[in-house]
Motif scaffolding. Structure first.
Motif, PDB file in Angstrom:
ATOM      1  N   LYS A   6       0.846  -1.197   0.000  1.00 43.45           N
ATOM      2  CA  LYS A   6       0.000   0.000   0.000  1.00 43.45           C
ATOM      3  C   LYS A   6       0.881   1.247   0.000  1.00 43.45           C
ATOM      4  O   LYS A   6       2.089   1.167   0.224  1.00 43.45           O
ATOM      5  N   THR A   7       0.207   2.375  -0.160  1.00 41.73           N
ATOM      6  CA  THR A   7       0.878   3.647   0.109  1.00 41.73           C
ATOM      7  C   THR A   7       0.324   4.154   1.438  1.00 41.73           C
ATOM      8  O   THR A   7      -0.888   4.321   1.591  1.00 41.73           O
ATOM      9  N   VAL A   8       1.229   4.324   2.386  1.00 42.30           N
ATOM     10  CA  VAL A   8       0.824   4.724   3.732  1.00 42.30           C
ATOM     11  C   VAL A   8       1.492   6.050   4.071  1.00 42.30           C
ATOM     12  O   VAL A   8       2.708   6.201   3.888  1.00 42.30           O
ATOM     13  N   ALA A   9       0.707   7.005   4.548  1.00 44.32           N
ATOM     14  CA  ALA A   9       1.286   8.277   4.987  1.00 44.32           C
ATOM     15  C   ALA A   9       1.273   8.320   6.505  1.00 44.32           C
ATOM     16  O   ALA A   9       0.316   7.866   7.136  1.00 44.32           O
ATOM     17  N   THR A  30       4.945   1.504   0.614  1.00 48.16           N
ATOM     18  CA  THR A  30       5.521   2.805   0.277  1.00 48.16           C
ATOM     19  C   THR A  30       5.075   3.763   1.373  1.00 48.16           C
ATOM     20  O   THR A  30       3.882   3.828   1.692  1.00 48.16           O
ATOM     21  N   THR A  31       6.013   4.463   1.973  1.00 47.67           N
ATOM     22  CA  THR A  31       5.704   5.218   3.192  1.00 47.67           C
ATOM     23  C   THR A  31       6.073   6.687   3.020  1.00 47.67           C
ATOM     24  O   THR A  31       7.231   7.011   2.724  1.00 47.67           O
ATOM     25  N   ILE A  32       5.087   7.554   3.196  1.00 50.93           N
ATOM     26  CA  ILE A  32       5.342   8.994   3.118  1.00 50.93           C
ATOM     27  C   ILE A  32       5.346   9.536   4.549  1.00 50.93           C
ATOM     28  O   ILE A  32       4.320   9.447   5.248  1.00 50.93           O
ATOM     29  N   ASP A  86      -3.369   5.103   0.735  1.00 53.91           N
ATOM     30  CA  ASP A  86      -4.461   4.184   1.061  1.00 53.91           C
ATOM     31  C   ASP A  86      -4.815   4.271   2.543  1.00 53.91           C
ATOM     32  O   ASP A  86      -5.944   4.040   2.947  1.00 53.91           O
ATOM     33  N   VAL A  87      -3.781   4.550   3.335  1.00 50.26           N
ATOM     34  CA  VAL A  87      -3.953   4.649   4.787  1.00 50.26           C
ATOM     35  C   VAL A  87      -3.141   5.858   5.249  1.00 50.26           C
ATOM     36  O   VAL A  87      -2.008   6.063   4.798  1.00 50.26           O
TER      37      VAL A  87
END
Ligand SMILES: NC(=O)c1ccc[n+]([C@@H]2O[C@H](COP(=O)([O-])OP(=O)(O)OC[C@H]3O[C@@H](n4cnc5c(N)ncnc54)[C@H](O)[C@@H]3O)[C@@H](O)[C@H]2O)c1
Length: 292
Positions: A6-9, A30-32, A86-87
């Motif tokens: 996922k893409t997680v911020a 993937t982490t922002i 996504d989260v």
């Protein structure tokens, strides 16, 4: 949801934000990492990188996997960069207005199906969710500190959390290797209801001269089997955070066991906050936010 990347911020690059970002990157997401203070963002990223470098050094991770995990983390000071998330996991200062405002802003940036998680320790999940026009996608996920090392996450639904968001959250946490425990949206959830009075009593024992900090830490390690003593833990938590959490729980629960002993205020006034300032109960050369 659990097994896909996922893409997680993560909002806030402090003690908890950097720990949670580490958890996300380790799980392949993937982490922002987002912070409004450039210096705090950089320290957060350094802390995440330091964790993976140490894992490689200790032989827990091979070098390629360590580099790949580091490469999955990007920093940002612009909320618009969070659009593909996504989260989103919120771990900014414990301030209701700030958290509500961030969720209101995110409503205009992320998709309507993006899960909004809050890592609040003492505020109401329902109150924070009221900042969003879609409170059904807001869930309380209270990670234990240090987040990369502790398995437990307390999951608290707000009054309007949708069952789809609740189930997707538990599923997502399981994919991170976390154990969810369901709790009501009440001050302190489960863990801080007993941890804060216990930490206060250890500080009070130190202040009363019962033993040295090393002695009390050693007694806890050798008796009740905690992974670290109270003063090592408080240095990771941060004395400012302990003071804030303990005071807020006292205000809400009116139980004197939550009221922080006087030593806490003196340490906060002196800037002896723990690892993050290089000095708390102990001294630290390495001010990355958590470590070995
Ligand atoms: N420290 C703990 O042991 C612990 C444990 C569980 C939960 N929590 C909760 O986690 C949250 C964060 O705590 P912490 O200890 O990491 O705090 P911290 O002070 O270490 O970090 C907070 C970070 O938020 C950033 N920030 C402030 N306003 C912001 C904004 N508008 N946008 C983006 N970033 C912003 C700050 O620059 C800072 O880097 C709090 O809600 C706290 O109650 C803390």
């Amino acid at each position: 949801m659990s097994n896909q990347s996922k893409t997680v911020a993560v909002l806030g690059g402090g003690t908890m934000g950097s720990g949670i970002a580490t958890v996300m990157a380790r799980a392949g997401h993937t982490t922002i990492l987002y912070d409004v203070v450039e210096q705090n963002l950089q320290r957060g990223i350094d802390t995440v990188h330091g964790f993976f470098d140490r894992s490689v050094k200790l032989g827990k991770l091979d070098a390629d996997a360590g580099e790949a995990a580091k490469g999955r983390v990007v920093g940002s000071t612009d909320l618009r960069d969070l659009a593909p998330s996504d989260v989103v996991v919120e771990a900014v200062f414990e301030d209701l207005g700030l958290k509500k405002d961030l969720f209101a802003q995110l409503d205009e940036i992320v998709s309507d199906t993006t899960l909004l998680h809050t890592n609040t320790s003492t505020l109401s999940v329902t109150g924070i969710a009221s900042g969003s026009r879609l409170p059904e996608r807001v869930v309380g996920t209270h990670y234990c500190n240090p987040a990369p090392l502790m398995k437990l996450v307390e999951v608290a639904d707000g009054r309007h959390t949708g069952s789809w968001a609740h189930h997707a959250t538990v599923d997502f946490l399981s994919g991170l290797g976390k154990t969810s425990v369901i709790t009501q949206d009440r001050p302190g959830f489960i863990v801080n209801r007993f941890l804060i009075p216990w930490e206060n009593s250890c500080i009070a024992a130190l202040e009363a001269g019962v033993a040295t900090k090393e002695g009390i830490d050693a007694a806890v390690l050798g008796s009740i089997g905690h992974p670290m003593g109270p003063f090592r833990l408080l240095d990771i938590v941060g004395m400012d955070i302990h003071q804030q959490v303990a005071t807020r729980l006292y205000e809400q629960l009116r139980d004197p066991r939550f009221f922080p002993p006087p030593m806490v205020e003196r340490m906060v006034a002196a800037g002896d906050l723990g690892r993050k300032t290089g000095r708390g109960f102990y001294d630290y050369d390495d001010t990355r936010l958590f470590g070995s």
